[in-house]
Design a protein around this motif. Structure first.
Motif, PDB file in Angstrom:
ATOM      1  N   SER A 183      49.060 -35.481  40.626  1.00 20.81           N
ATOM      2  CA  SER A 183      48.245 -35.936  39.498  1.00 20.81           C
ATOM      3  C   SER A 183      47.666 -37.289  39.860  1.00 20.81           C
ATOM      4  O   SER A 183      48.295 -38.072  40.585  1.00 20.81           O
ATOM      5  CB  SER A 183      49.079 -36.045  38.217  1.00 20.81           C
ATOM      6  OG  SER A 183      49.587 -34.788  37.828  1.00 20.81           O
ATOM      7  N   ALA A 184      46.477 -37.580  39.349  1.00 18.74           N
ATOM      8  CA  ALA A 184      45.810 -38.826  39.709  1.00 18.74           C
ATOM      9  C   ALA A 184      44.767 -39.180  38.660  1.00 18.74           C
ATOM     10  O   ALA A 184      44.403 -38.353  37.812  1.00 18.74           O
ATOM     11  CB  ALA A 184      45.157 -38.703  41.081  1.00 18.74           C
ATOM     12  N   TYR A 185      44.297 -40.406  38.752  1.00 18.46           N
ATOM     13  CA  TYR A 185      43.195 -40.856  37.922  1.00 18.46           C
ATOM     14  C   TYR A 185      41.908 -40.722  38.726  1.00 18.46           C
ATOM     15  O   TYR A 185      41.873 -40.065  39.764  1.00 18.46           O
ATOM     16  CB  TYR A 185      43.443 -42.281  37.449  1.00 18.46           C
ATOM     17  CG  TYR A 185      44.732 -42.424  36.672  1.00 18.46           C
ATOM     18  CD1 TYR A 185      44.844 -41.918  35.377  1.00 18.46           C
ATOM     19  CD2 TYR A 185      45.853 -43.025  37.249  1.00 18.46           C
ATOM     20  CE1 TYR A 185      46.038 -42.028  34.663  1.00 18.46           C
ATOM     21  CE2 TYR A 185      47.050 -43.135  36.552  1.00 18.46           C
ATOM     22  CZ  TYR A 185      47.137 -42.632  35.257  1.00 18.46           C
ATOM     23  OH  TYR A 185      48.321 -42.729  34.570  1.00 18.46           O
ATOM     24  N   ALA A 186      40.830 -41.340  38.253  1.00 19.13           N
ATOM     25  CA  ALA A 186      39.517 -41.126  38.859  1.00 19.13           C
ATOM     26  C   ALA A 186      39.509 -41.496  40.335  1.00 19.13           C
ATOM     27  O   ALA A 186      39.002 -40.743  41.176  1.00 19.13           O
ATOM     28  CB  ALA A 186      38.467 -41.927  38.093  1.00 19.13           C
ATOM     29  N   THR A 187      40.086 -42.651  40.676  1.00 17.18           N
ATOM     30  CA  THR A 187      40.079 -43.073  42.080  1.00 17.18           C
ATOM     31  C   THR A 187      40.821 -42.072  42.960  1.00 17.18           C
ATOM     32  O   THR A 187      40.354 -41.711  44.046  1.00 17.18           O
ATOM     33  CB  THR A 187      40.722 -44.460  42.221  1.00 17.18           C
ATOM     34  OG1 THR A 187      39.943 -45.408  41.485  1.00 17.18           O
ATOM     35  CG2 THR A 187      40.798 -44.886  43.679  1.00 17.18           C
ATOM     36  N   GLY A 188      41.976 -41.615  42.470  1.00 22.50           N
ATOM     37  CA  GLY A 188      42.732 -40.638  43.237  1.00 22.50           C
ATOM     38  C   GLY A 188      41.970 -39.353  43.457  1.00 22.50           C
ATOM     39  O   GLY A 188      41.992 -38.783  44.560  1.00 22.50           O
ATOM     40  N   HIS A 189      41.272 -38.868  42.430  1.00 17.87           N
ATOM     41  CA  HIS A 189      40.513 -37.630  42.569  1.00 17.87           C
ATOM     42  C   HIS A 189      39.326 -37.806  43.504  1.00 17.87           C
ATOM     43  O   HIS A 189      38.988 -36.892  44.271  1.00 17.87           O
ATOM     44  CB  HIS A 189      40.067 -37.132  41.199  1.00 17.87           C
ATOM     45  CG  HIS A 189      41.130 -36.369  40.466  1.00 17.87           C
ATOM     46  ND1 HIS A 189      41.373 -35.037  40.670  1.00 17.87           N
ATOM     47  CD2 HIS A 189      42.042 -36.780  39.559  1.00 17.87           C
ATOM     48  CE1 HIS A 189      42.384 -34.644  39.907  1.00 17.87           C
ATOM     49  NE2 HIS A 189      42.811 -35.687  39.222  1.00 17.87           N
ATOM     50  N   GLN A 190      38.690 -38.970  43.456  1.00 19.55           N
ATOM     51  CA  GLN A 190      37.599 -39.224  44.401  1.00 19.55           C
ATOM     52  C   GLN A 190      38.120 -39.197  45.835  1.00 19.55           C
ATOM     53  O   GLN A 190      37.475 -38.656  46.739  1.00 19.55           O
ATOM     54  CB  GLN A 190      36.957 -40.574  44.090  1.00 19.55           C
ATOM     55  CG  GLN A 190      36.187 -40.610  42.780  1.00 19.55           C
ATOM     56  CD  GLN A 190      35.797 -42.022  42.376  1.00 19.55           C
ATOM     57  OE1 GLN A 190      36.020 -42.985  43.112  1.00 19.55           O
ATOM     58  NE2 GLN A 190      35.214 -42.158  41.195  1.00 19.55           N
ATOM     59  N   ARG A 191      39.293 -39.761  46.032  1.00 17.11           N
ATOM     60  CA  ARG A 191      39.874 -39.788  47.371  1.00 17.11           C
ATOM     61  C   ARG A 191      40.338 -38.396  47.796  1.00 17.11           C
ATOM     62  O   ARG A 191      40.230 -38.038  48.982  1.00 17.11           O
ATOM     63  CB  ARG A 191      41.026 -40.788  47.408  1.00 17.11           C
ATOM     64  CG  ARG A 191      40.544 -42.226  47.343  1.00 17.11           C
ATOM     65  CD  ARG A 191      41.679 -43.226  47.234  1.00 17.11           C
ATOM     66  NE  ARG A 191      41.197 -44.582  47.504  1.00 17.11           N
ATOM     67  CZ  ARG A 191      41.953 -45.672  47.472  1.00 17.11           C
ATOM     68  NH1 ARG A 191      43.257 -45.564  47.172  1.00 17.11           N
ATOM     69  NH2 ARG A 191      41.442 -46.852  47.746  1.00 17.11           N
ATOM     70  N   MET A 192      40.842 -37.608  46.861  1.00 16.07           N
ATOM     71  CA  MET A 192      41.177 -36.220  47.176  1.00 16.07           C
ATOM     72  C   MET A 192      39.954 -35.473  47.698  1.00 16.07           C
ATOM     73  O   MET A 192      40.017 -34.759  48.702  1.00 16.07           O
ATOM     74  CB  MET A 192      41.715 -35.507  45.937  1.00 16.07           C
ATOM     75  CG  MET A 192      43.103 -35.899  45.496  1.00 16.07           C
ATOM     76  SD  MET A 192      43.516 -34.994  43.969  1.00 16.07           S
ATOM     77  CE  MET A 192      45.192 -35.582  43.679  1.00 16.07           C
ATOM     78  N   ALA A 193      38.844 -35.627  46.986  1.00 15.43           N
ATOM     79  CA  ALA A 193      37.615 -34.938  47.390  1.00 15.43           C
ATOM     80  C   ALA A 193      37.180 -35.388  48.786  1.00 15.43           C
ATOM     81  O   ALA A 193      36.728 -34.574  49.602  1.00 15.43           O
ATOM     82  CB  ALA A 193      36.512 -35.193  46.369  1.00 15.43           C
ATOM     83  N   GLN A 194      37.343 -36.690  49.078  1.00 13.11           N
ATOM     84  CA  GLN A 194      36.970 -37.181  50.404  1.00 13.11           C
ATOM     85  C   GLN A 194      37.876 -36.601  51.469  1.00 13.11           C
ATOM     86  O   GLN A 194      37.431 -36.229  52.561  1.00 13.11           O
ATOM     87  CB  GLN A 194      37.040 -38.707  50.419  1.00 13.11           C
ATOM     88  CG  GLN A 194      36.616 -39.322  51.747  1.00 13.11           C
ATOM     89  CD  GLN A 194      35.181 -38.994  52.110  1.00 13.11           C
ATOM     90  OE1 GLN A 194      34.261 -39.233  51.321  1.00 13.11           O
ATOM     91  NE2 GLN A 194      34.959 -38.418  53.293  1.00 13.11           N
TER      92      GLN A 194
END
Length: 892
Positions: free
Chosen positions: A400-411
């Protein structure tokens, strides 16, 4: 290339209490070094030091840095390059003497650790290796929660595993070769390391190529990558496939400019396969939709505390999984050694590793986490590139993550595709527990749900269709998938499906002879003895919970088979999980041995956990003889061959043999084929009986239990007093030597000392999910005369569902019950659903099932009728004595 082994005796020191000699490969645990194991976690432990009840106990434990050292008396030849390698370790710092050596490539917990020692060895040198399992500078908590390092399975070991030694190379050498299949062509990447630069030729040869390739190469000094793309395959090159481990060899050579001398040579095995989504959004292998039958390996290795490093052990492990029908192994928040992939390559088993990552709150939010896992991802993909068994990867478990974590997941997913696009990727297994659905970056989606739409039949706290919906064989997840498909088109498969607990067989305790001690098992065994349960009764209970667990697992599997838009399901699990409150959910024990009961035989599980299965789709399992058994027949065919011919459906029982045939049907590969409806009259069936409904097409079979009862209203026998409360009239009847049937409504108000029972066994473990009641199903005296007209086994089956989902009475002591509600080993409360006794001067039958409120169900009416017949017969002659005051406390 040559190798110099550095296995054997090493010195260990720092901290001082760990000084001594150890054998490597190995760990501090395997060498008997470390502290007493204690668990202070408020979630799983007692909150204070003492015996650990939530997991296995390490005989020795240590977290921190130790120094391992060894004298090297060996002189390298001039002009050679020397590398120190450890196949698997924690975080390492390497020194020659006191000189710190930089890693040759980035270190991770998954890939080999390599350090270049060129120019540092004199012929008599002290090699010092600082091994840190406290993970300084790394995402410590996410690593320790993962299966890579948790003491709940693998253990947070400290040591050096696998191959340990020196590798000697020429000045110019091939450091790695990666072969990627794309349809009818290959792409090959060759890493060349040369201090002087390389000017010569590169030659590729393989039995899979249409012809060898030789090209000129002109490389600058350093580590460079040569890429050869679109190499045509031989037209007859075999494909790697499910259960077909077809491999090819490739040799790459660096040659002098004139081709007269080989400077470096590397050979590797690889497989030719395509793994992708088909046009319908299903997982497809070589263009054929298959049924993913997964198992989650959580690194349960109680003997060693770490995964085996040899191919033979992994062949045995994967063969155990395959014997139950598994074709894909998910590695929960860890990645096994390369030996596991070599074994899987040979066997045609598919593998889904994960990063060493379980952060269910803020994945990748911290820079240290993002930096480390980005490195681990890239190095893992490069290291495992040539293994066709490696088909999918996620960035970790339940992230689970917030916006920054999800952006980094996508990267990270984008980075993964740029490195290797022959696999499929997802940002997590069960991201946000399904609450937010799937991010756009995902190429697959595996979860327990999708924004509240269930993708499995049972959840924590016993939620889900298994325990909430009257059973038949029609349940599927099409409604959920319709919601999924409005937003998500990637392949979907169920996550950690099952988790139906089985009571422990204490005979397994003797198998724990390695680095872990089963204190949690022995604590349960001692509590069982203290509760008054004898060994034979307990073994009967183990068998009953195991049979029920397998029944529930089958419903999970067939629900997905009945859902053509789902690609399959991954179980949790076939193997017991000895941690997290002691979650013994398997058909196999923690040592990966089939449990010593008929329910655990691999062929029984494999009979439904398979790729081809005819399915009878019916609303119910229970009918009356005035009805017709009707439904539809579908055939799930995810094998390699078309099924064709007559499909025969047959209902058999005592005095009954009915058949329906679907003539000359064809069931193509990769589809769920609907053959139409069937209808069988039941009016010729006499008595109450369990029948067998079987289906067969082209050698593929399936069978279901069907219960047929005579349709009659229960008639209370003369002279029987039936009461909802233990009222004065009930007492008077008993005082006068009469018969009382005490059947209160199955509510908490009517049964103040009771718990809500469920059809299935406990979910995972009460130690983890404390809010569930912990009931483990019914143990039934099947040969008791009360069931003369109600066929039953000794364990809960589908005809018991209306009654099994009622309440169970908690008794003040362990009385003999006709239907015992088995309890979790967390509580071991004496419970009953049906009990008989002498009470006062009379006879009493006490039921907590509230059958009078279940008359809509033919199975409940049949049970009530059988009870009435028994109460009106001479067979009703209970022997145990229970005081009326005890009964008064149990029923309001």
């Amino acid at each position: 290339m040559t190798k110099v082994a550095l296995t054997g005796a090493w010195r260990v020191e720092s901290p001082s209490e760990l000084q001594g000699t150890v054998l490597m490969p190995g760990t501090l645990d395997t060498n008997g070094l470390g502290h007493d194991d204690q668990e202070l976690s408020a979630d799983y432990g007692s909150g204070k030091p003492g015996p650990i009840g939530s997991r296995l106990t390490r005989r020795h434990t240590f977290e921190g840095t130790v120094r391992l050292s060894r004298q090297i008396r060996w002189t390298p030849q001039p002009g050679r390059r020397i590398f120190f390698e450890v196949e698997r370790a924690r975080r390492l710092e390497v020194r020659v003497g006191e000189r710190l050596v930089e890693p040759y490539r980035p270190q991770t917990l998954i890939t080999p650790h390599v350090f270049e020692l060129t120019g540092l060895l004199t012929g008599d040198d002290l090699l010092q290796v600082d091994s840190d399992n406290a993970y300084q500078g790394m995402p410590h908590d996410a690593i320790l929660d993962s299966s890579t390092a948790t003491d709940h399975t693998q253990t947070n070991w400290n040591g050096l595993l696998g191959e340990i030694g020196l590798r000697v190379e020429e000045d110019t050498f091939l450091d790695g070769v990666r072969v990627y299949p794309y349809g009818d062509v290959l792409s090959v990447e060759a890493d060349v390391d040369s201090r002087q630069g390389f000017h010569g030729r590169l030659r590729l040869s393989s039995d899979a190529l249409a012809q060898p390739l030789e090209v000129t190469a002109d490389l600058e000094p350093g580590r460079r990558t040569l890429t050869c793309s679109d190499l045509p395959l031989d037209a007859h090159a075999d494909r790697w496939d499910e259960y077909q481990g077809c491999l090819h060899g490739m040799t790459i050579e660096l040659l002098t400019p004139d081709g007269s001398r080989v400077l470096s040579r590397v050979s590797t095995d690889f497989g030719i396969r395509d793994f992708a989504a088909d046009e319908r959004g299903r997982l497809a292998l070589n263009g054929r939709a298959f049924f993913l039958r997964g198992e989650a390996n959580c690194a349960e290795f109680p003997q060693t505390g770490f995964p085996p490093m040899d191919v033979g052990s992994w062949i045995r492990i994967l063969e155990a999984y395959r014997s139950y029908g598994v074709n894909v192994v998910r590695f929960h928040s860890h990645c096994p050694p390369e030996a596991a992939f070599i074994a899987a390559d040979r066997m045609g088993m598919m593998m889904q590793p994960e990063l060493s990552h379980w952060d269910h709150q803020h994945a990748f939010q911290e820079d240290v986490s993002y930096r480390y896992y980005r490195t681990e991802l890239e190095q893992t993909l490069l290291f495992l590139a040539n293994h066709p068994s490696f088909v999918m990867l996620t960035l970790g478990n339940e992230l689970s993550a917030y916006a920054t974590g999800h952006q980094r997941m996508a990267q990270l997913i984008e980075d993964a595709r740029s490195v290797d696009d022959t696999r499929l990727y997802a940002n997590s297994s069960n991201p946000h527990y399904g609450q937010l659905g799937s991010d756009d970056c995902n190429e697959v989606y595996t979860s327990e749900s999708y924004k509240g739409h269930d993708l499995r039949c049972c959840f924590a706290n016993m939620r889900g269709s298994t325990n909430a919906v009257h059973p038949g064989t029609a349940h599927n997840f099409e409604d959920s998938m319709q919601a999924v498909r409005k937003e998500c088109t990637v392949p979907v498969y169920g996550f950690e499906v099952g988790q139906y607990e089985v009571l422990p067989d204490f005979r397994e305790i003797e198998e724990f002879t390695g680095v872990t001690r089963p204190d949690n098992y022995t604590m349960i065994r001692d509590r069982v003895r203290e509760s008054g349960l004898d060994q034979r009764t307990w073994q009967d209970w183990v068998a009953a919970t195991g049979e029920l667990s397998r029944i529930c697992y089958r419903e999970e599997v067939e629900s997905v088979l009945r859902t053509p838009s789902m690609s399959g399901l991954s179980l949790l699990g076939l193997q017991d999980f000895p941690g997290q409150g002691t979650a013994l959910v398997g058909m196999m024990d923690a040592h990966l041995h089939p449990k010593r009961f008929p329910f655990a035989r691999p062929e029984r599980f494999r009979s439904f956990f398979t790729d081809q299965l005819p399915l009878a789709v019916m609303d119910r399992y229970a009918y009356t003889s005035r009805e017709k058994l009707s439904g539809t027949v579908k055939v799930a065919n995810y094998g390699r061959r078309t099924l064709q011919g007559d499909l025969r459906l047959r209902l058999q029982g005592q005095g009954v043999d009915l058949e329906h045939a679907f003539r000359q049907v064809t069931c193509p590969v990769g589809k769920l084929t609907d053959l139409g409806t069937f209808e069988l009259p039941l009016d010729g069936i006499h008595g109450n009986q369990r029948c067998r409904l079987s289906l067969e097409i082209d050698g593929v079979t399936n069978a279901y239990p069907v219960w047929v009862y005579q349709d009659s209203q229960p008639e209370r026998p003369d002279g029987l007093y039936e009461a909802r409360r233990f009222d004065q009239q009930a007492r008077r009847v008993l005082d006068q030597g009469g018969t009382v049937y005490l059947s209160p409504d199955s509510t908490a108000q009517s049964l103040p000392r009771s718990v809500q029972a469920h059809f299935s066994t406990d979910f995972w473990s009460v130690g983890t999910f404390k809010d569930q009641s912990g009931t483990m199903g019914q143990f039934i005296q099947a040969d008791h005369p009360v069931f003369a007209d109600f066929p039953t086994d000794s364990h809960t089956d589908w005809q018991w569902w209306p009654m099994a989902t009622q309440r169970a009475i908690i008794l003040p002591e362990r009385y003999q019950s006709i239907i015992t509600e088995m309890d979790s080993y967390a509580y071991l409360r004496p419970m009953t659903q049906l009990l008989e006794c002498r009470c006062g001067k009379g006879r009493l039958l006490l039921s907590s099932m509230g059958l009078q409120n279940l008359t809509e169900y033919p199975e409940a009416r049949a049970l009530q009728t059988s009870i009435y017949r028994y109460l009106g017969s001479k067979d009703f002659d209970p022997h145990q004595l229970i005081d009326p005051e005890v009964i008064d406390q149990l029923v309001a």
